[in-house]
Design a protein around this motif. Structure first.
Motif, short mmCIF file in Angstrom:
data_model
loop_
_atom_site.label_atom_id
_atom_site.label_comp_id
_atom_site.label_asym_id
_atom_site.label_seq_id
_atom_site.Cartn_x
_atom_site.Cartn_y
_atom_site.Cartn_z
N UNK A 5 0.98 -1.24 -0.02
CA UNK A 5 -0.11 0.00 0.13
C UNK A 5 0.97 1.39 0.10
N UNK A 6 0.52 2.20 -1.12
CA UNK A 6 1.31 3.52 -1.02
C UNK A 6 0.33 4.37 -0.91
N UNK A 7 0.27 5.46 0.06
CA UNK A 7 -0.53 6.53 0.18
C UNK A 7 0.43 7.77 0.33
N UNK A 8 0.09 8.96 -0.51
CA UNK A 8 0.74 9.92 -0.45
C UNK A 8 -0.01 11.27 -0.86
N UNK A 9 0.04 12.22 0.12
CA UNK A 9 -0.77 13.48 -0.05
C UNK A 9 0.46 14.42 -0.35
N UNK A 10 0.36 15.23 -1.30
CA UNK A 10 1.44 16.07 -1.87
C UNK A 10 1.14 17.14 -2.60
N UNK A 11 1.89 18.10 -2.80
CA UNK A 11 1.41 19.34 -3.89
C UNK A 11 2.09 18.65 -5.24
N UNK A 12 2.92 17.75 -5.12
CA UNK A 12 3.64 17.57 -6.34
C UNK A 12 3.10 16.81 -7.37
N UNK A 13 3.63 16.86 -8.56
CA UNK A 13 2.97 16.11 -9.75
C UNK A 13 3.20 14.56 -9.43
N UNK A 14 2.42 13.65 -10.19
CA UNK A 14 2.73 12.37 -10.09
C UNK A 14 2.92 11.79 -11.52
N UNK A 15 3.56 10.80 -11.54
CA UNK A 15 3.77 10.20 -13.05
C UNK A 15 2.94 8.81 -12.94
N UNK A 16 1.93 8.80 -13.87
CA UNK A 16 1.11 7.55 -13.93
C UNK A 16 2.02 6.32 -14.56
N UNK A 17 2.73 6.81 -15.49
CA UNK A 17 3.74 5.83 -16.12
C UNK A 17 4.88 5.43 -15.10
N UNK A 18 5.22 6.15 -14.22
CA UNK A 18 6.25 5.65 -13.20
C UNK A 18 5.36 4.69 -12.10
N UNK A 19 4.00 5.25 -11.90
CA UNK A 19 3.32 4.30 -10.95
C UNK A 19 3.12 3.00 -11.50
N UNK A 20 2.75 2.96 -12.93
CA UNK A 20 2.39 1.73 -13.68
C UNK A 20 3.62 0.61 -13.67
N UNK A 21 4.89 1.23 -13.85
CA UNK A 21 5.85 0.46 -14.06
C UNK A 21 6.42 -0.08 -12.51
N UNK A 22 6.06 0.62 -11.42
CA UNK A 22 6.03 0.01 -10.12
C UNK A 22 5.36 -1.00 -9.97
N UNK A 23 3.95 -0.95 -10.25
CA UNK A 23 3.09 -1.94 -10.08
C UNK A 23 3.13 -3.30 -11.06
N UNK A 24 3.47 -2.76 -12.29
CA UNK A 24 3.44 -3.90 -13.43
C UNK A 24 4.58 -4.99 -13.09
N UNK A 25 5.63 -4.69 -12.54
CA UNK A 25 6.57 -5.59 -12.30
C UNK A 25 6.19 -6.77 -11.63
N UNK A 26 5.21 -6.92 -10.91
CA UNK A 26 4.65 -7.94 -9.95
C UNK A 26 3.87 -8.73 -11.06
N UNK A 27 4.48 -9.96 -11.18
CA UNK A 27 3.72 -10.75 -12.21
C UNK A 27 2.79 -11.75 -11.66
N UNK A 28 2.20 -11.51 -10.42
CA UNK A 28 1.23 -12.43 -9.76
C UNK A 28 -0.24 -11.76 -10.29
#
Length: 158
Positions: A5-28
């Motif tokens: 679980x990742x929870x973040x409240x921030x003024x900063x931009x997020x990267x959908x691509x970066x978040x995708x890559x971090x989750x997509x590496x899990x092959x289950x």
């Protein structure tokens, strides 16, 4: 890979691509569901120029963490990310990202919908819109307030 679980409240931009890559590496997981909320140009019949989101630091993260935990208890999901931005935003800017991964699509879709339905009505965020008619604080819409009721009626499912 264990449940995450990742929870973040921030003024900063997020990267959908970066978040995708971090989750997509899990092959289950065979399903990844992403929801991105952004500032739209019209609300309640008025043109929107800008949107400001404020929150209650510490409490907001706790509420979002509890929400993710409840989603995990209801649905067979492995990874949950909730990133919510705060600050002042222009039209089209991304505000919220919810990512859910699961072995199967049904659980991932249901968990993402559950998270957004509860977040919209119960997370301690305050919205202020700047429109051509001035500035106004927004309350949850009737739809936002009704949406969580379906989850109380449905109970736990996956």
């Amino acid at each position: 890979m264990p449940q995450q679980t990742l929870i973040r409240v921030t003024p900063d931009l997020f990267s959908v691509d970066k978040e995708y890559r971090s989750v997509a590496s899990d092959h289950q997981d065979g399903a990844l569901v992403f929801f991105v909320g952004k500032v739209r140009d019209m609300n309640l019949g008025q043109a929107v120029n800008r949107l400001t989101l404020e929150h209650y630091p510490g409490m907001t993260e706790r509420v979002l963490g509890d929400l993710a935990q409840e989603a995990r208890g209801r649905f067979a999901v492995n990874h949950i990310t909730i990133i919510h931005r705060v600050g002042t935003f222009s039209l089209g800017e991304e505000i919220v990202l919810v990512v859910v991964s699961a072995a199967h699509r049904h659980a991932a879709f249901m968990a993402a919908e559950f998270i957004m339905d509860i977040l919209k009505s119960q997370a301690p965020f305050w919205k202020r819109e700047e429109t051509e008619k001035g500035t106004q604080w927004l309350s949850p819409t009737p739809q936002d307030l009704i949406a969580p009721q379906k989850w109380r009626e449905k109970g736990t499912s996956s």
